[in-house]
Design a protein around this motif. Structure first.
Motif, PDB file in Angstrom:
ATOM      1  N   GLU A 122       3.810   1.183  -1.500  1.00  0.00           N
ATOM      2  CA  GLU A 122       4.112   1.271  -2.701  1.00  0.00           C
ATOM      3  C   GLU A 122       3.402   2.494  -3.950  1.00  0.00           C
ATOM      4  O   GLU A 122       3.490   2.703  -4.098  1.00  0.00           O
ATOM      5  CB  GLU A 122       4.721  -0.185  -2.843  1.00  0.00           C
ATOM      6  CG  GLU A 122       5.333  -0.009  -3.879  1.00  0.00           C
ATOM      7  CD  GLU A 122       6.752   0.186  -3.528  1.00  0.00           C
ATOM      8  OE1 GLU A 122       7.710   1.081  -4.725  1.00  0.00           O
ATOM      9  OE2 GLU A 122       7.128   0.541  -2.508  1.00  0.00           O
ATOM     10  N   ALA A 123       2.113   2.043  -3.679  1.00  0.00           N
ATOM     11  CA  ALA A 123       0.723   2.910  -4.076  1.00  0.00           C
ATOM     12  C   ALA A 123       0.758   4.237  -4.180  1.00  0.00           C
ATOM     13  O   ALA A 123       0.819   4.907  -5.007  1.00  0.00           O
ATOM     14  CB  ALA A 123      -0.753   1.979  -3.660  1.00  0.00           C
ATOM     15  N   ARG A 124       1.073   4.722  -2.876  1.00  0.00           N
ATOM     16  CA  ARG A 124       0.912   5.780  -2.837  1.00  0.00           C
ATOM     17  C   ARG A 124       2.591   6.509  -2.998  1.00  0.00           C
ATOM     18  O   ARG A 124       2.201   7.596  -3.672  1.00  0.00           O
ATOM     19  CB  ARG A 124       1.581   6.087  -0.983  1.00  0.00           C
ATOM     20  CG  ARG A 124       1.266   7.135  -0.186  1.00  0.00           C
ATOM     21  CD  ARG A 124       1.638   7.643   1.007  1.00  0.00           C
ATOM     22  NE  ARG A 124       1.384   9.016   1.262  1.00  0.00           N
ATOM     23  CZ  ARG A 124       2.486   9.824   1.912  1.00  0.00           C
ATOM     24  NH1 ARG A 124       2.918   9.170   1.711  1.00  0.00           N
ATOM     25  NH2 ARG A 124       1.811  11.286   1.646  1.00  0.00           N
ATOM     26  N   ALA A 134      -5.342   8.711  -7.309  1.00  0.00           N
ATOM     27  CA  ALA A 134      -5.304   7.720  -5.881  1.00  0.00           C
ATOM     28  C   ALA A 134      -6.486   6.389  -6.279  1.00  0.00           C
ATOM     29  O   ALA A 134      -5.582   5.102  -6.523  1.00  0.00           O
ATOM     30  CB  ALA A 134      -5.687   8.406  -5.022  1.00  0.00           C
ATOM     31  N   LEU A 146       0.750  -1.150   0.000  1.00  0.00           N
ATOM     32  CA  LEU A 146      -0.122   0.332   0.317  1.00  0.00           C
ATOM     33  C   LEU A 146       1.338   1.104  -0.197  1.00  0.00           C
ATOM     34  O   LEU A 146       0.357   2.106  -0.754  1.00  0.00           O
ATOM     35  CB  LEU A 146      -0.723   0.060   1.337  1.00  0.00           C
ATOM     36  CG  LEU A 146      -1.739   1.207   1.213  1.00  0.00           C
ATOM     37  CD1 LEU A 146      -2.702   1.517  -0.041  1.00  0.00           C
ATOM     38  CD2 LEU A 146      -2.627   1.451   2.400  1.00  0.00           C
ATOM     39  N   ALA A 198      -3.629   4.011  -8.457  1.00  0.00           N
ATOM     40  CA  ALA A 198      -2.789   3.801  -7.968  1.00  0.00           C
ATOM     41  C   ALA A 198      -3.313   2.350  -7.601  1.00  0.00           C
ATOM     42  O   ALA A 198      -2.625   1.820  -7.544  1.00  0.00           O
ATOM     43  CB  ALA A 198      -2.069   4.800  -6.980  1.00  0.00           C
ATOM     44  N   ILE A 199      -4.119   2.328  -7.210  1.00  0.00           N
ATOM     45  CA  ILE A 199      -5.246   1.202  -5.846  1.00  0.00           C
ATOM     46  C   ILE A 199      -5.278   0.130  -7.358  1.00  0.00           C
ATOM     47  O   ILE A 199      -4.806  -0.819  -7.673  1.00  0.00           O
ATOM     48  CB  ILE A 199      -6.271   1.539  -5.659  1.00  0.00           C
ATOM     49  CG1 ILE A 199      -5.825   2.468  -4.228  1.00  0.00           C
ATOM     50  CG2 ILE A 199      -6.783  -0.015  -4.788  1.00  0.00           C
ATOM     51  CD1 ILE A 199      -4.791   1.783  -3.406  1.00  0.00           C
ATOM     52  N   MET A 232       1.793   6.876  -6.966  1.00  0.00           N
ATOM     53  CA  MET A 232       0.957   8.588  -6.962  1.00  0.00           C
ATOM     54  C   MET A 232       2.024   9.257  -6.809  1.00  0.00           C
ATOM     55  O   MET A 232       1.814   9.863  -7.867  1.00  0.00           O
ATOM     56  CB  MET A 232       0.066   8.536  -6.251  1.00  0.00           C
ATOM     57  CG  MET A 232      -1.095   9.502  -6.628  1.00  0.00           C
ATOM     58  SD  MET A 232      -1.995  10.002  -5.071  1.00  0.00           S
ATOM     59  CE  MET A 232      -1.538  10.204  -3.837  1.00  0.00           C
ATOM     60  N   SER A 292       0.094   5.195   4.971  1.00  0.00           N
ATOM     61  CA  SER A 292      -0.116   3.454   5.043  1.00  0.00           C
ATOM     62  C   SER A 292      -0.203   3.297   6.234  1.00  0.00           C
ATOM     63  O   SER A 292       0.577   2.877   6.733  1.00  0.00           O
ATOM     64  CB  SER A 292       0.685   2.993   4.121  1.00  0.00           C
ATOM     65  OG  SER A 292       1.120   3.810   2.717  1.00  0.00           O
ATOM     66  N   THR A 336      -4.152   6.131   0.011  1.00  0.00           N
ATOM     67  CA  THR A 336      -2.828   6.484  -0.064  1.00  0.00           C
ATOM     68  C   THR A 336      -2.186   8.038  -0.307  1.00  0.00           C
ATOM     69  O   THR A 336      -1.096   8.525  -0.026  1.00  0.00           O
ATOM     70  CB  THR A 336      -2.685   6.434  -2.341  1.00  0.00           C
ATOM     71  OG1 THR A 336      -4.238   6.800  -3.261  1.00  0.00           O
ATOM     72  CG2 THR A 336      -3.048   4.669  -2.469  1.00  0.00           C
TER      73      THR A 336
END
Length: 449
Positions: A333-335, A352, A331, A355-356, A338, A409, A405
Motif C-alpha cells: 500500500e505504501a508503494r 519513497a 508495504l 510513503a514509509i 507513492m 513488495s 517501495t
C-alpha cells in the motif's frame, strides 16, 4: 526482566524526528520498551535473545489506520468486481448479513496475520455490521491471540433504506443499542495507558448509513471517555451528492456541523476534498487515512495527499477492506501511495521515504499514539525487518529504504511487537495459518452460496 538485542542491521531506519538512518545499526530492548538505539558496537554485547540482522533493513513496525477485516470472506466476488462504491456495497450487504461471531473471529485471524506478515505491528479495524450476535470482541480475541497491537473501532449503521439510507434495514441497529454497546466495549477493553495493546474508537459508518443524531451522540460519548472518533468521509462523488441532497452540505461541512472535526478525529479516504476544506482539516488537526488501493479498485479517485502533507493535514496509510482492496499488504500500500501521487504529473509527488513515513509516523499521529511509529529510547518495541538479500531487491542496495517501495513488495523476515518476537525467518512463531485458512474458506463458501 527480559532483554532483546537486534544487531548488525545493514541499515536501521529510525523514522525519528531527525530521520536517522544507521548503517550496522541495532536496538536494545528491555521487556517491551526500547532502551538503546545506535551503531551495534555502542550497544550491549549480550541479551536474553539476540537477533542478527545482517543483510536486512530494520524499521519501526508499520501502522494500518483503516480496515474491515471481515471482508477477507468476500474477496473478488464476481458480481462486485467492476462496481463503484454504492453498487459494491449493495451487492455485499446481504452476504455480510449472514455472518456470525465465528466468521468475524476467523476472518480477523486471516486479515491480521496477513497484515503482520506484510510488516504491520498495529492495525486499526472498522467493524460496523453486527448480525447474528456478532460482537466487537470477536475480533479482539483474534488480535490478542496473534499478539498484534489493535485499534478496533465500534462501528454502526442505523439509517436503513426505509429511512433514506443506503444499507438494507436488515443490517442496521437501533441507535440506543449502538450507544449502549459502544460504552460497554470502551469500559471493558480500552487500554489508555502508554503501550496499550487495545485502544477502542467510536466509528459510525458513514454519512449515508447513520443519522445526524447518532453522529452527535457518538461524538459526545467518545469525548466523555477520551477515545477517538472515526468514519468514512468524502470517498466518492456519490457520497458528496448524497450529503448535498439530504443535508444541504458537502461532506466536510456536514460533519463540521455535527462536531466531527478535531485532533481526536480521523476520516477514511478524504478523496473529494477542496482546498478550503484541506485548510480546515489542517487548522483543526483532523486526520486522513489514505487508502490508495481501494480508491483505485472502486474508481473513487485520487486523494490529494501531496496537498494534505504540504498544508499540514495529519495523514496515515491504510489498506481499507479486503473486499475493496482484496489485499492486506501494508508495504504494498505504501508503494501504491507513492506511485498514485505521481500519476497526475509530478514525479516527486510522494517520495519513497515519505510513503514509509505515512505508514509509521503519520499513522501513529492520526491514531493518537506517541509511543509507536519510530525507533527511539522509550518507544514501544515494535520493530520489523525485511531481507535485502533476495532476488526482488537485487541492484537496490545503494538505497535500501527506496527498494521497499520502488521494488516488488515483500513480507517481513522478522517482527517484534511489544517486545515479543512474533515472526522469525518469515514464519509465525506461535501461530499456524493453515487450519485457519481452511476454516476461513469453508465459512466464505457458505456465506456466498
Amino acid at each position: 526482566m527480559s532483554t532483546l538485542l537486534i544487531r548488525h542491521a545493514d541499515l536501521l531506519v529510525t523514522m525519528d524526528d531527525d530521520r536517522r538512518k544507521i548503517p550496522d545499526g541495532g536496538v536494545y530492548i528491555v521487556d517491551n520498551v526500547i532502551e538503546k538505539v545506535g551503531v551495534t558496537r555502542e550497544l550491549p554485547a549480550s541479551a536474553d535473545k539476540i537477533i542478527d540482522a545482517r543483510g536486512k533493513i530494520v524499521l519501526p513496525g508499520l501502522i494500518n489506520t483503516h480496515h474491515h477485516l471481515y471482508q477477507t470472506l468476500t474477496r473478488a466476488i464476481p458480481s462486485a468486481q467492476n462496481a463503484d462504491l454504492f453498487h459494491w456495497l449493495k451487492t455485499l450487504y446481504t452476504i455480510w448479513a449472514k455472518m456470525d461471531g465465528e466468521a468475524v473471529y476467523v476472518s480477523a485471524l486471516v486479515g491480521l496475520s496477513e497484515m503482520m506478515l506484510s510488516g504491520a505491528t498495529t492495525v486499526a479495524d472498522h467493524l460496523y455490521i453486527f448480525p447474528n450476535g456478532v460482537k466487537l470482541e470477536d475480533e479482539i480475541w483474534a488480535a490478542r491471540e496473534l499478539g498484534v497491537r489493535f485499534h478496533p473501532t465500534r462501528g454502526s449503521m442505523s439509517l436503513g433504506e426505509s429511512k433514506g439510507g443506503l444499507p438494507p434495514d436488515s443490517v442496521v441497529e437501533e441507535e440506543e443499542e449502538i450507544l449502549k454497546d459502544t460504552q460497554r466495549v470502551i469500559e471493558q477493553f480500552h487500554e489508555a495507558e502508554r503501550y496499550g495493546m487495545v485502544r477502542i474508537a467510536v466509528a459510525p459508518c458513514s454519512p449515508f448509513s447513520v443519522t445526524p443524531e447518532l453522529m452527535k451522540e457518538a461524538a459526545a460519548l467518545a469525548r466523555s471517555y477520551g477515545v477517538r472518533l472515526h468514519t468514512h468521509l468524502a470517498e466518492t462523488k456519490d457520497e458528496e451528492e448524497f450529503c448535498i441532497e439530504k443535508f444541504g452540505k458537502r461532506p466536510v461541512a456536514y460533519v463540521e456541523s455535527l462536531g466531527w472535526l478535531g485532533s481526536d478525529v480521523w476520516f477514511a479516504h478524504g478523496v473529494h476534498i477542496n482546498d478550503e476544506e484541506i485548510a480546515l482539516l489542517a487548522e483543526t488537526g483532523t486526520g486522513i487515512a489514505h487508502c490508495p488501493g481501494s480508491n483505485m479498485r472502486l474508481a473513487s479517485g485520487i486523494a490529494p495527499v501531496r496537498k494534505y502533507i504540504d498544508a499540514g493535514v495529519p495523514v496515515g496509510l491504510a489498506v481499507d477492506g479486503s473486499a475493496s482492496n482484496d489485499s492486506g499488504h501494508l508495504l504494498a500500500e505504501a508503494r501504491l501511495a507513492m506511485l498514485l501521487q505521481r500519476v497526475e504529473g509530478n514525479p516527486a509527488g510522494l517520495t519513497a521515504e515519505e510513503a514509509i513515513w505515512l505508514a509509521t509516523r503519520g499513522s501513529a499521529r492520526i491514531l493518537g499514539r506517541d509511543d509507536i511509529g519510530h525507533i527511539a529510547p522509550g518507544m514501544a518495541a515494535d520493530i520489523i525487518a525485511y531481507d535485502l538479500e533476495r532476488l526482488e531487491y537485487a541492484g537496490c542496495l545503494h538505497d535500501p529504504l527506496a527498494a521497499l517501495t520502488f521494488c516488488t513488495s515483500q513480507n517481513v523476515s522478522f517482527s517484534v511487537i511489544n517486545g515479543k518476537t512474533v515472526i522469525e525467518n518469515g514464519e509465525f512463531v506461535n501461530f499456524d495459518p493453515a487450519p485457519v485458512i481452511r476454516r476461513h474458506n469453508e465459512i466464505a463458501r457458505k456465506l456466498v452460496n
